[in-house]
Design a protein around this motif. Structure first.
Motif, PDB file in Angstrom:
ATOM      1  N   THR A 190       0.844  -1.180   0.000  1.00  0.00           N
ATOM      2  CA  THR A 190       0.000   0.000   0.000  1.00  0.00           C
ATOM      3  C   THR A 190       0.884   1.236   0.000  1.00  0.00           C
ATOM      4  OG1 THR A 190      -1.729   1.244   1.173  1.00  0.00           O
ATOM      5  CG2 THR A 190      -0.191  -0.017   2.534  1.00  0.00           C
ATOM      6  N   GLY A 191       0.431   2.266  -0.682  1.00  0.00           N
ATOM      7  CA  GLY A 191       1.174   3.519  -0.688  1.00  0.00           C
ATOM      8  C   GLY A 191       0.580   4.575   0.213  1.00  0.00           C
ATOM      9  N   ASP A 192      -0.364   4.162   1.069  1.00  0.00           N
ATOM     10  CA  ASP A 192      -1.131   5.128   1.857  1.00  0.00           C
ATOM     11  C   ASP A 192      -0.648   5.280   3.297  1.00  0.00           C
ATOM     12  OD1 ASP A 192      -2.765   5.610  -0.339  1.00  0.00           O
ATOM     13  OD2 ASP A 192      -4.111   3.949   0.184  1.00  0.00           O
ATOM     14  N   LEU A 193       0.426   4.585   3.679  1.00  0.00           N
ATOM     15  CA  LEU A 193       0.923   4.666   5.048  1.00  0.00           C
ATOM     16  C   LEU A 193       2.425   4.901   5.052  1.00  0.00           C
ATOM     17  CD1 LEU A 193      -0.968   1.621   6.600  1.00  0.00           C
ATOM     18  CD2 LEU A 193      -1.455   4.029   7.046  1.00  0.00           C
ATOM     19  N   ASP A 194       2.921   5.611   6.088  1.00  0.00           N
ATOM     20  CA  ASP A 194       4.370   5.775   6.226  1.00  0.00           C
ATOM     21  C   ASP A 194       4.983   4.464   6.696  1.00  0.00           C
ATOM     22  OD1 ASP A 194       5.223   5.808   9.254  1.00  0.00           O
ATOM     23  OD2 ASP A 194       3.351   6.966   9.184  1.00  0.00           O
ATOM     24  N   CYS A 214       2.409  -3.718   9.587  1.00  0.00           N
ATOM     25  CA  CYS A 214       3.781  -3.480  10.027  1.00  0.00           C
ATOM     26  C   CYS A 214       4.708  -3.424   8.816  1.00  0.00           C
ATOM     27  CB  CYS A 214       4.222  -4.591  10.973  1.00  0.00           C
ATOM     28  SG  CYS A 214       5.879  -4.357  11.641  1.00  0.00           S
ATOM     29  N   PRO A 215       5.452  -2.323   8.641  1.00  0.00           N
ATOM     30  CA  PRO A 215       6.382  -2.240   7.506  1.00  0.00           C
ATOM     31  C   PRO A 215       7.590  -3.144   7.728  1.00  0.00           C
ATOM     32  CG  PRO A 215       6.653  -0.329   8.918  1.00  0.00           C
ATOM     33  CD  PRO A 215       5.509  -1.116   9.484  1.00  0.00           C
ATOM     34  N   LEU A 216       7.913  -3.968   6.743  1.00  0.00           N
ATOM     35  CA  LEU A 216       9.060  -4.859   6.842  1.00  0.00           C
ATOM     36  C   LEU A 216      10.302  -4.171   6.312  1.00  0.00           C
ATOM     37  CD1 LEU A 216       8.459  -7.529   8.153  1.00  0.00           C
ATOM     38  CD2 LEU A 216       6.480  -6.754   6.844  1.00  0.00           C
ATOM     39  N   PRO A 217      11.411  -4.214   7.049  1.00  0.00           N
ATOM     40  CA  PRO A 217      12.603  -3.445   6.680  1.00  0.00           C
ATOM     41  C   PRO A 217      13.171  -3.864   5.329  1.00  0.00           C
ATOM     42  CG  PRO A 217      13.102  -5.031   8.413  1.00  0.00           C
ATOM     43  CD  PRO A 217      11.622  -5.017   8.269  1.00  0.00           C
ATOM     44  N   ASN A 218      13.628  -2.857   4.588  1.00  0.00           N
ATOM     45  CA  ASN A 218      14.259  -3.061   3.287  1.00  0.00           C
ATOM     46  C   ASN A 218      13.368  -3.833   2.320  1.00  0.00           C
ATOM     47  OD1 ASN A 218      17.129  -1.918   3.351  1.00  0.00           O
ATOM     48  ND2 ASN A 218      17.023  -3.069   5.271  1.00  0.00           N
ATOM     49  N   THR A 219      12.056  -3.548   2.401  1.00  0.00           N
ATOM     50  CA  THR A 219      11.088  -4.065   1.440  1.00  0.00           C
ATOM     51  C   THR A 219      10.081  -2.947   1.166  1.00  0.00           C
ATOM     52  OG1 THR A 219       9.346  -4.843   2.947  1.00  0.00           O
ATOM     53  CG2 THR A 219      11.240  -6.308   2.626  1.00  0.00           C
ATOM     54  N   ASP A 220       9.141  -3.205   0.247  1.00  0.00           N
ATOM     55  CA  ASP A 220       8.008  -2.293   0.063  1.00  0.00           C
ATOM     56  C   ASP A 220       6.725  -2.945   0.554  1.00  0.00           C
ATOM     57  OD1 ASP A 220       7.686  -4.236  -1.846  1.00  0.00           O
ATOM     58  OD2 ASP A 220       7.344  -2.862  -3.526  1.00  0.00           O
ATOM     59  N   VAL A 221       6.873  -3.893   1.469  1.00  0.00           N
ATOM     60  CA  VAL A 221       5.763  -4.732   1.929  1.00  0.00           C
ATOM     61  C   VAL A 221       5.425  -4.423   3.380  1.00  0.00           C
ATOM     62  CG1 VAL A 221       5.146  -7.126   2.479  1.00  0.00           C
ATOM     63  CG2 VAL A 221       6.229  -6.590   0.289  1.00  0.00           C
ATOM     64  N   PHE A 222       4.136  -4.493   3.703  1.00  0.00           N
ATOM     65  CA  PHE A 222       3.649  -4.471   5.080  1.00  0.00           C
ATOM     66  C   PHE A 222       3.138  -5.872   5.424  1.00  0.00           C
ATOM     67  CE2 PHE A 222       3.372  -0.088   3.854  1.00  0.00           C
ATOM     68  CZ  PHE A 222       3.511   0.667   5.019  1.00  0.00           C
ATOM     69  N   GLN A 223       3.344  -6.292   6.680  1.00  0.00           N
ATOM     70  CA  GLN A 223       2.708  -7.520   7.150  1.00  0.00           C
ATOM     71  C   GLN A 223       1.400  -7.155   7.823  1.00  0.00           C
ATOM     72  OE1 GLN A 223       4.075  -9.728  10.675  1.00  0.00           O
ATOM     73  NE2 GLN A 223       4.056 -11.600   9.448  1.00  0.00           N
ATOM     74  N   LEU A 224       0.311  -7.722   7.329  1.00  0.00           N
ATOM     75  CA  LEU A 224      -1.010  -7.520   7.920  1.00  0.00           C
ATOM     76  C   LEU A 224      -1.317  -8.705   8.828  1.00  0.00           C
ATOM     77  CD1 LEU A 224      -4.240  -6.284   6.227  1.00  0.00           C
ATOM     78  CD2 LEU A 224      -4.309  -8.335   7.636  1.00  0.00           C
ATOM     79  N   VAL A 225      -1.742  -8.401  10.052  1.00  0.00           N
ATOM     80  CA  VAL A 225      -2.165  -9.421  11.013  1.00  0.00           C
ATOM     81  C   VAL A 225      -3.556  -9.046  11.498  1.00  0.00           C
ATOM     82  CG1 VAL A 225      -1.670 -10.594  13.181  1.00  0.00           C
ATOM     83  CG2 VAL A 225       0.223  -9.832  11.726  1.00  0.00           C
ATOM     84  N   ALA A 226      -4.492 -10.007  11.432  1.00  0.00           N
ATOM     85  CA  ALA A 226      -5.861  -9.726  11.849  1.00  0.00           C
ATOM     86  C   ALA A 226      -6.491 -10.977  12.433  1.00  0.00           C
ATOM     87  CB  ALA A 226      -6.686  -9.243  10.649  1.00  0.00           C
ATOM     88  N   PRO A 227      -7.400 -10.828  13.407  1.00  0.00           N
ATOM     89  CA  PRO A 227      -8.164 -11.989  13.851  1.00  0.00           C
ATOM     90  C   PRO A 227      -8.983 -12.544  12.693  1.00  0.00           C
ATOM     91  CG  PRO A 227      -8.449 -10.117  15.341  1.00  0.00           C
ATOM     92  CD  PRO A 227      -7.760  -9.599  14.133  1.00  0.00           C
ATOM     93  N   TYR A 228      -9.104 -13.860  12.618  1.00  0.00           N
ATOM     94  CA  TYR A 228      -9.874 -14.471  11.540  1.00  0.00           C
ATOM     95  C   TYR A 228     -11.287 -14.744  12.031  1.00  0.00           C
ATOM     96  CZ  TYR A 228     -11.296 -17.679   7.858  1.00  0.00           C
ATOM     97  OH  TYR A 228     -11.961 -18.281   6.814  1.00  0.00           O
ATOM     98  N   THR A 229     -12.257 -14.158  11.355  1.00  0.00           N
ATOM     99  CA  THR A 229     -13.664 -14.292  11.756  1.00  0.00           C
ATOM    100  C   THR A 229     -14.458 -15.116  10.759  1.00  0.00           C
ATOM    101  OG1 THR A 229     -14.217 -12.236  10.607  1.00  0.00           O
ATOM    102  CG2 THR A 229     -13.580 -12.067  12.931  1.00  0.00           C
ATOM    103  N   GLY A 230     -13.773 -15.730   9.806  1.00  0.00           N
ATOM    104  CA  GLY A 230     -14.455 -16.493   8.773  1.00  0.00           C
ATOM    105  C   GLY A 230     -14.585 -15.736   7.473  1.00  0.00           C
ATOM    106  N   ASP A 231     -14.253 -14.450   7.502  1.00  0.00           N
ATOM    107  CA  ASP A 231     -14.313 -13.611   6.306  1.00  0.00           C
ATOM    108  C   ASP A 231     -12.906 -13.460   5.738  1.00  0.00           C
ATOM    109  OD1 ASP A 231     -14.733 -11.779   4.330  1.00  0.00           O
ATOM    110  OD2 ASP A 231     -15.714 -10.291   5.602  1.00  0.00           O
ATOM    111  N   ASP A 232     -12.704 -13.890   4.503  1.00  0.00           N
ATOM    112  CA  ASP A 232     -11.383 -13.829   3.881  1.00  0.00           C
ATOM    113  C   ASP A 232     -11.129 -12.524   3.137  1.00  0.00           C
ATOM    114  OD1 ASP A 232     -10.655 -16.356   4.750  1.00  0.00           O
ATOM    115  OD2 ASP A 232     -11.601 -17.331   3.028  1.00  0.00           O
ATOM    116  N   ASP A 233     -12.057 -11.573   3.217  1.00  0.00           N
ATOM    117  CA  ASP A 233     -11.951 -10.345   2.430  1.00  0.00           C
ATOM    118  C   ASP A 233     -11.072  -9.326   3.157  1.00  0.00           C
ATOM    119  OD1 ASP A 233     -12.217  -8.218   0.758  1.00  0.00           O
ATOM    120  OD2 ASP A 233     -14.352  -7.877   1.158  1.00  0.00           O
ATOM    121  N   LEU A 234      -9.757  -9.390   2.908  1.00  0.00           N
ATOM    122  CA  LEU A 234      -8.841  -8.456   3.562  1.00  0.00           C
ATOM    123  C   LEU A 234      -9.072  -7.029   3.088  1.00  0.00           C
ATOM    124  CD1 LEU A 234      -5.449 -10.410   3.595  1.00  0.00           C
ATOM    125  CD2 LEU A 234      -7.076 -10.111   5.448  1.00  0.00           C
ATOM    126  N   VAL A 235      -9.332  -6.873   1.795  1.00  0.00           N
ATOM    127  CA  VAL A 235      -9.569  -5.533   1.258  1.00  0.00           C
ATOM    128  C   VAL A 235     -10.779  -4.910   1.943  1.00  0.00           C
ATOM    129  CG1 VAL A 235     -10.172  -4.215  -0.809  1.00  0.00           C
ATOM    130  CG2 VAL A 235      -8.496  -6.078  -0.954  1.00  0.00           C
TER     131      VAL A 235
END
Length: 438
Positions: A190-194, A214-235
């Motif tokens: 995502t380009g919407d967060l520092d 969480c931004p991962l160092p020396n990448t352009d990737v964030f790690q997303l962590v969320a409780p799973y409620t049965g809904d796979d729609d991360l977006v």
């Protein structure tokens, strides 16, 4: 005949392979996956693990490509409501050269370890699965998916929580699996967060956590962590709680169930279990990966020496540690405690009560002379005229008796020099093979 066959090429298996390779021990390391994994998965390297990585010769790359954990920034919608740290940044000292938790995506940790192993002349055999094995008093015969039969002196299962090795041994995996407590992990762009903050929506303390990025160092990737409620729609999840944040790409995703389990044995004959094959943890406190690395660091030098009395101490020492760490990570998870520090850095872990720990300081981490400890040998701190097959240094200030430091940095023997020979012969300890690592 191969001395050691390692099954699994995560951080545990790779650490063990490096430990053996730098001692000149013949080994093979196989991995059933056809290629290295790409997901972040575990990302926290504790101070004690950093000391191990220093000894293995990979610390410079680990620190150059990783970073200390960023400041947490908590939101309601797009409004910042709190900022703070999960850990206190500390200065290095003589006794703690790497005092801070380092963030490093697991895929990169594994790549750094594979590169080090290659320098020592060994490669992971990807796409090769262990399909079965038999053992007797003299050796283990392993059957591989390629049709090859491998004769080896020892086999080590570092093949994860669903370990084929553990299952074939018939070793129980006591504990709990919480089907209702699941988490989603994803690597997203995502380009919407520092990238200077760990972004959090919801309150972990009030158990209303929606997700974190969480931004991962020396990448352009964030790690997303969320409780799973049965809904796979991360977006949709992100859009619901943070409409100002748009997911541009989902690079990798996985579902995680909370497991708290420990193997009933860490050794059966010539077969050993290490890492997640021996114990699985909640993610709280960042203990799982690090405990596996310590398993391998404990086992490697013992396999290289190969005496039965020494190998017998692996299960005794590491089961006690695993039980303690499982209790810690479970407590932190239940209390929703995200703090890091002395409880989680693994510097205080010791082998008190082990048969290998003799004398007042037996079993303690030495906690000094790190440069002198590098390499594969023992370190003897003593004022002596006798000749020993170890590196010998003058005693520490205020030290009484002699101190023998094991290759993994813990004190084995502390006492009168007159008792040292009996200790060494009792465990079959001889100088490890040539130090090819340094």
């Amino acid at each position: 005949m191969t001395n050691t066959l390692i099954v699994g090429s995560g951080p545990t298996g790779l650490t063990l392979a490096i430990e053996l390779a730098r001692r000149g021990v013949d080994l093979r390391i196989i991995e059933r996956s056809p290629q290295p994994p790409t997901g972040v998965r575990g990302k926290g390297l504790q101070p004690r693990t950093l000391e191990v990585f220093d000894d293995l010769g990979v610390i410079d790359e680990i620190l150059a490509t990783g970073r200390e954990y960023p400041v947490l920034r908590s939101y309601q919608g797009d409004q910042v409501v709190w900022e703070g740290r999960m850990d206190e940044i500390r200065d290095a000292s003589e006794g703690v050269p790497y005092p801070n938790l380092i963030m490093q995506p697991q895929w990169r940790t594994e790549q750094i370890l594979r590169d080090r192993l290659a320098e020592l002349g060994h490669q992971v055999e990807f796409g090769v699965e262990l399909t079965g094995f038999e053992q007797d008093d003299a050796s283990v015969t392993a059957q591989l998916s390629t049709g090859e039969r491998v004769d080896c002196a020892y086999l080590v299962g570092a093949d994860g929580g669903r370990s084929t090795v553990r299952k074939q041994l018939g070793v129980g995996f006591a504990g709990e699996t919480h089907e209702s407590e699941r988490m989603l992990l994803a690597d997203i762009r995502t380009g919407d967060l520092d990238r200077e903050h760990w972004h959090v929506w919801g309150s972990p303390a009030e158990q209303t956590l929606h997700f974190t990025l969480c931004p991962l160092p020396n990448t352009d990737v964030f790690q997303l962590v969320a409780p799973y409620t049965g809904d796979d729609d991360l977006v949709g999840l992100v859009a619901e709680h943070a409409p100002h944040v748009r997911i541009d790409e989902i690079v990798w995703r996985s579902e995680y169930r909370v497991n708290i389990r420990m193997a009933e044995r860490f050794r059966v004959g010539r077969v050993f279990l290490a890492g997640d094959a021996a114990h699985v943890h909640t993610p709280a406190g960042g203990q799982g990966l690090n405990t596996g690395v310590q398993d391998a660091y404990n086992l490697g030098w013992k396999l290289a020496i190969g005496s039965e009395a020494l190998l017998e101490t692996y299960e005794d020492e590491r089961m006690a540690v695993a039980e303690h760490v499982l209790g810690l990570s479970t407590r932190l998870y239940r209390e929703k405690d995200s703090k890091r520090g002395d409880d989680t850095n693994q510097l205080g872990l010791a082998y008190l009560g082990s048969p290998l720990s003799v004398g007042e300081r037996g079993g303690d981490r030495l906690g000094t002379l790190f440069e002198e400890q590098r390499g594969t040998g023992f370190l003897l701190l003593a004022d002596t005229a006798a000749e020993y097959p170890f590196k010998v240094l003058p005693p520490l200030d205020g030290q009484e008796g002699v101190i023998l430091v094991r290759p993994d940095g813990y004190i084995g023997y502390h006492g009168d020099e007159s008792g040292l020979s009996a200790y060494l012969s009792g465990f079959g300890i001889v100088e490890p093979r040539s130090d090819a690592a340094r």
